[in-house]
Enzyme design. Structure first.
Site, PDB file in Angstrom:
ATOM      1  N   ASP A 133       4.653   8.971   6.290  1.00 41.71           N
ATOM      2  CA  ASP A 133       3.533   8.813   6.583  1.00 41.71           C
ATOM      3  C   ASP A 133       3.096   7.352   7.420  1.00 41.71           C
ATOM      4  O   ASP A 133       3.112   6.813   7.134  1.00 41.71           O
ATOM      5  CB  ASP A 133       2.068   9.413   5.494  1.00 41.71           C
ATOM      6  CG  ASP A 133       1.612   8.209   4.909  1.00 41.71           C
ATOM      7  OD1 ASP A 133       0.504   7.411   5.742  1.00 41.71           O
ATOM      8  OD2 ASP A 133       2.126   8.220   4.033  1.00 41.71           O
ATOM      9  N   GLN A 169       6.178   2.200  -8.809  1.00 44.84           N
ATOM     10  CA  GLN A 169       6.211   0.978  -8.144  1.00 44.84           C
ATOM     11  C   GLN A 169       6.617  -0.416  -8.866  1.00 44.84           C
ATOM     12  O   GLN A 169       8.148   0.221  -9.685  1.00 44.84           O
ATOM     13  CB  GLN A 169       4.189   0.338  -8.880  1.00 44.84           C
ATOM     14  CG  GLN A 169       3.471   1.256  -8.200  1.00 44.84           C
ATOM     15  CD  GLN A 169       3.185   0.791  -6.702  1.00 44.84           C
ATOM     16  OE1 GLN A 169       3.958  -0.364  -6.297  1.00 44.84           O
ATOM     17  NE2 GLN A 169       2.538   1.760  -6.057  1.00 44.84           N
ATOM     18  N   GLY A 222       4.155   0.546  -2.342  1.00 41.07           N
ATOM     19  CA  GLY A 222       4.281  -1.148  -2.894  1.00 41.07           C
ATOM     20  C   GLY A 222       5.312  -1.398  -2.307  1.00 41.07           C
ATOM     21  O   GLY A 222       6.011  -2.045  -2.080  1.00 41.07           O
ATOM     22  N   HIS A 277       0.952  11.617  23.154  1.00 41.27           N
ATOM     23  CA  HIS A 277       2.588  11.157  23.365  1.00 41.27           C
ATOM     24  C   HIS A 277       3.443  10.928  21.662  1.00 41.27           C
ATOM     25  O   HIS A 277       4.260  11.015  21.478  1.00 41.27           O
ATOM     26  CB  HIS A 277       3.203  10.317  24.368  1.00 41.27           C
ATOM     27  CG  HIS A 277       3.566  10.444  24.134  1.00 41.27           C
ATOM     28  ND1 HIS A 277       5.530  10.198  24.977  1.00 41.27           N
ATOM     29  CD2 HIS A 277       4.833   8.835  23.411  1.00 41.27           C
ATOM     30  CE1 HIS A 277       6.339   9.837  24.578  1.00 41.27           C
ATOM     31  NE2 HIS A 277       6.358   8.810  24.236  1.00 41.27           N
ATOM     32  N   ASP A 325      -2.498   4.781  -9.069  1.00 46.23           N
ATOM     33  CA  ASP A 325      -1.945   3.799  -8.807  1.00 46.23           C
ATOM     34  C   ASP A 325      -3.017   2.927  -8.233  1.00 46.23           C
ATOM     35  O   ASP A 325      -3.891   2.529  -8.214  1.00 46.23           O
ATOM     36  CB  ASP A 325      -0.601   4.229  -8.758  1.00 46.23           C
ATOM     37  CG  ASP A 325      -0.214   3.991  -7.143  1.00 46.23           C
ATOM     38  OD1 ASP A 325      -1.247   4.521  -6.314  1.00 46.23           O
ATOM     39  OD2 ASP A 325       0.574   3.916  -6.991  1.00 46.23           O
ATOM     40  N   CYS A 345      10.814  13.571  27.005  1.00 45.97           N
ATOM     41  CA  CYS A 345       9.674  14.092  26.118  1.00 45.97           C
ATOM     42  C   CYS A 345       9.128  15.105  26.952  1.00 45.97           C
ATOM     43  O   CYS A 345       9.005  15.091  27.836  1.00 45.97           O
ATOM     44  CB  CYS A 345       8.285  12.634  25.976  1.00 45.97           C
ATOM     45  SG  CYS A 345       7.808  13.208  24.278  1.00 45.97           S
ATOM     46  N   ASP A 358      -4.345  11.514  -0.019  1.00 54.15           N
ATOM     47  CA  ASP A 358      -3.563   9.839  -1.120  1.00 54.15           C
ATOM     48  C   ASP A 358      -4.758   9.959  -2.617  1.00 54.15           C
ATOM     49  O   ASP A 358      -5.575  10.355  -2.468  1.00 54.15           O
ATOM     50  CB  ASP A 358      -3.431   8.413  -0.835  1.00 54.15           C
ATOM     51  CG  ASP A 358      -4.953   8.289   0.598  1.00 54.15           C
ATOM     52  OD1 ASP A 358      -5.631   8.556   0.166  1.00 54.15           O
ATOM     53  OD2 ASP A 358      -4.619   7.481   1.118  1.00 54.15           O
ATOM     54  N   SER A 359      -4.561   8.778  -3.602  1.00 58.74           N
ATOM     55  CA  SER A 359      -5.373   9.188  -4.703  1.00 58.74           C
ATOM     56  C   SER A 359      -6.501   8.204  -4.336  1.00 58.74           C
ATOM     57  O   SER A 359      -7.622   8.167  -4.854  1.00 58.74           O
ATOM     58  CB  SER A 359      -4.471   8.600  -5.864  1.00 58.74           C
ATOM     59  OG  SER A 359      -3.826   6.829  -5.895  1.00 58.74           O
ATOM     60  N   PHE A 369      -4.587   2.666  -2.926  1.00 62.64           N
ATOM     61  CA  PHE A 369      -4.746   1.969  -1.837  1.00 62.64           C
ATOM     62  C   PHE A 369      -5.464   1.627  -1.267  1.00 62.64           C
ATOM     63  O   PHE A 369      -5.525  -0.417  -1.128  1.00 62.64           O
ATOM     64  CB  PHE A 369      -3.791   2.315  -1.137  1.00 62.64           C
ATOM     65  CG  PHE A 369      -3.207   1.277  -0.063  1.00 62.64           C
ATOM     66  CD1 PHE A 369      -2.147   0.368  -0.318  1.00 62.64           C
ATOM     67  CD2 PHE A 369      -3.689   1.506   1.360  1.00 62.64           C
ATOM     68  CE1 PHE A 369      -1.870  -0.554   0.608  1.00 62.64           C
ATOM     69  CE2 PHE A 369      -3.801   0.358   2.547  1.00 62.64           C
ATOM     70  CZ  PHE A 369      -2.782  -0.424   2.237  1.00 62.64           C
TER      71      PHE A 369
END
EC number: 2.4.2.29
Length: 375
Positions: free
Chosen positions: A264, A187, A214, A333, A143, A302, A89-90, A93
């Site tokens: 993510d 955005q 956003g 898990h 951003d 699982c 990420d930039s 955030f």
């Protein structure tokens, strides 16, 4: 990076991202490795869950250990010994999450280092330089993550500045000679007309992929679904679509139904450390007393290391004793659950049976299927 689109089922898409460092089957979930580690996991353990790409955090890695330490090793892949692709990420955030200790200007963001209080400045150009040094396979533009709630006027100003920053990010990325991928970030808060302007402006600049930013910042789920339904058809079909910071298992399902390729979130790892474990029938809170003598596996369906070897009673015991192994087994898990969910979604799209998969997903949890308002 090359994006290949194989097939669709409704708006859902089955494809892959092809990198020099490996192939990522989509739709894909990316575990978050904020500080150069998926918390408590070795890279080999993360890979064993089925993860093909992870996310790193530009802001935190810039502050500690810093660019120079990273370059001594080569890049982030060499530093943490993850062999596959990495998206970073930039830093936007995290900067905007600092609240009162940051000041936004047209040039960039002034803030105080949360570690030692020193004044720091971060702008689109610096973000591109840091991510270049990290060796990121997917770089995100810098951003402003518009907060929620935001009125239309604020959201418009924020979105327009993010567009200007997107152009600055693109220019610096290109001038560095970076041969990896650069994604734009759409955005506009919950306002469809602002999202329209953002998509159009980003497509005119031109990016290798497009993220929807956003969202998952406090807005009602209905608004998230509405914005995705509105925005996704406007993103070029030959480019990957990434829903940032999302989310719960049902959010991944709903994102895929609306055409998202990449996700993510810290949820599987953070919740694991707090004893909230995702299973086929919903959520198990492993610290609850009812699990004290339960000899059954966490999830009989699982195939993860934890479910193949340990009982709910043992996981409950580890949690009550605050043992590190408990957090690790829980994380293995939850990460595997997310990857199994994505594999199931991919298979359902391939077979043209996505809505049947979605119906069963919700039925197993005793919940209704959310409405899908698409053509």
């Amino acid at each position: 990076m090359k994006f290949e689109l194989d097939t669709t089922d409704g708006r859902a898409r089955r494809g892959r991202l092809v990198f020099d460092r490996g192939v990522v089957e989509t739709p894909a979930f990316m575990p978050v490795g904020t500080y150069g580690t998926v918390k408590g996991m070795t890279p080999e353990e993360v890979e064993a869950t089925g993860a093909q790409i992870i996310l790193g955090n530009t802001f935190h890695l810039w502050l500690r250990p810093g660019q120079e330490i990273m370059k001594l090793h080569g890049d982030l892949h060499d530093f943490m010994q993850w062999k596959g692709p990495i998206l970073t990420d930039s830093g936007g955030f995290q900067v905007f999450s600092l609240g009162d200790i940051r000041k936004i200007t047209e040039q960039g963001v002034h803030f105080r280092n949360p570690i030692n209080g020193d004044p720091i400045f971060l702008d689109p150009e610096k973000s591109m330089e840091i991510q270049y040094d990290l060796g990121s396979d997917i770089v995100m533009i810098f951003d402003e993550c518009t907060p929620y709630p935001a009125d239309w006027d604020y959201a418009k100003r924020s979105m327009e500045m993010s567009l200007r920053w997107a152009k600055r990010s693109r220019d610096r990325f290109d001038s560095l000679g970076n041969k990896n991928a650069l994604f734009g970030i759409i955005q506009g808060s919950v306002y469809e007309d602002l999202r329209d302007i953002s998509v159009k402006g980003l497509v005119e600049i031109g990016f290798d992929g497009y993220a929807v930013g956003g969202l998952a910042v406090g807005e009602p789920k209905a608004d998230m679904h509405r914005i995705l339904e509105h925005v996704c058809p406007q993103i070029p079909a030959d480019k990957p679509r990434y829903l940032m910071g999302v989310g719960k298992p049902e959010d991944l399902v709903e994102g895929v139904r609306r055409g998202i390729d990449m996700f993510d979130c810290v949820m599987p790892t953070r919740n694991a450390r707090n004893g909230h474990l995702f299973v086929t029938d919903g959520v198990v809170k492993i610290r609850n007393a009812k699990h004290k003598s339960d000899t059954s596996p966490l999830d009989a369906e699982c195939d993860c290391y934890t479910c193949r070897n340990y009982s709910r009673a043992y996981l409950h015991h580890l949690d009550r004793c605050n043992e590190i192994l408990g957090a690790r087994l829980n994380t293995i898990h939850n990460l595997r659950y997310y990857q199994r969910l994505m594999a199931g979604l991919r298979k359902a799209i391939e077979e043209g049976k996505l809505e049947s998969f979605v119906t069963e997903f919700y039925q197993r949890q005793g919940r209704p299927v959310p409405p899908l308002n698409v053509d």
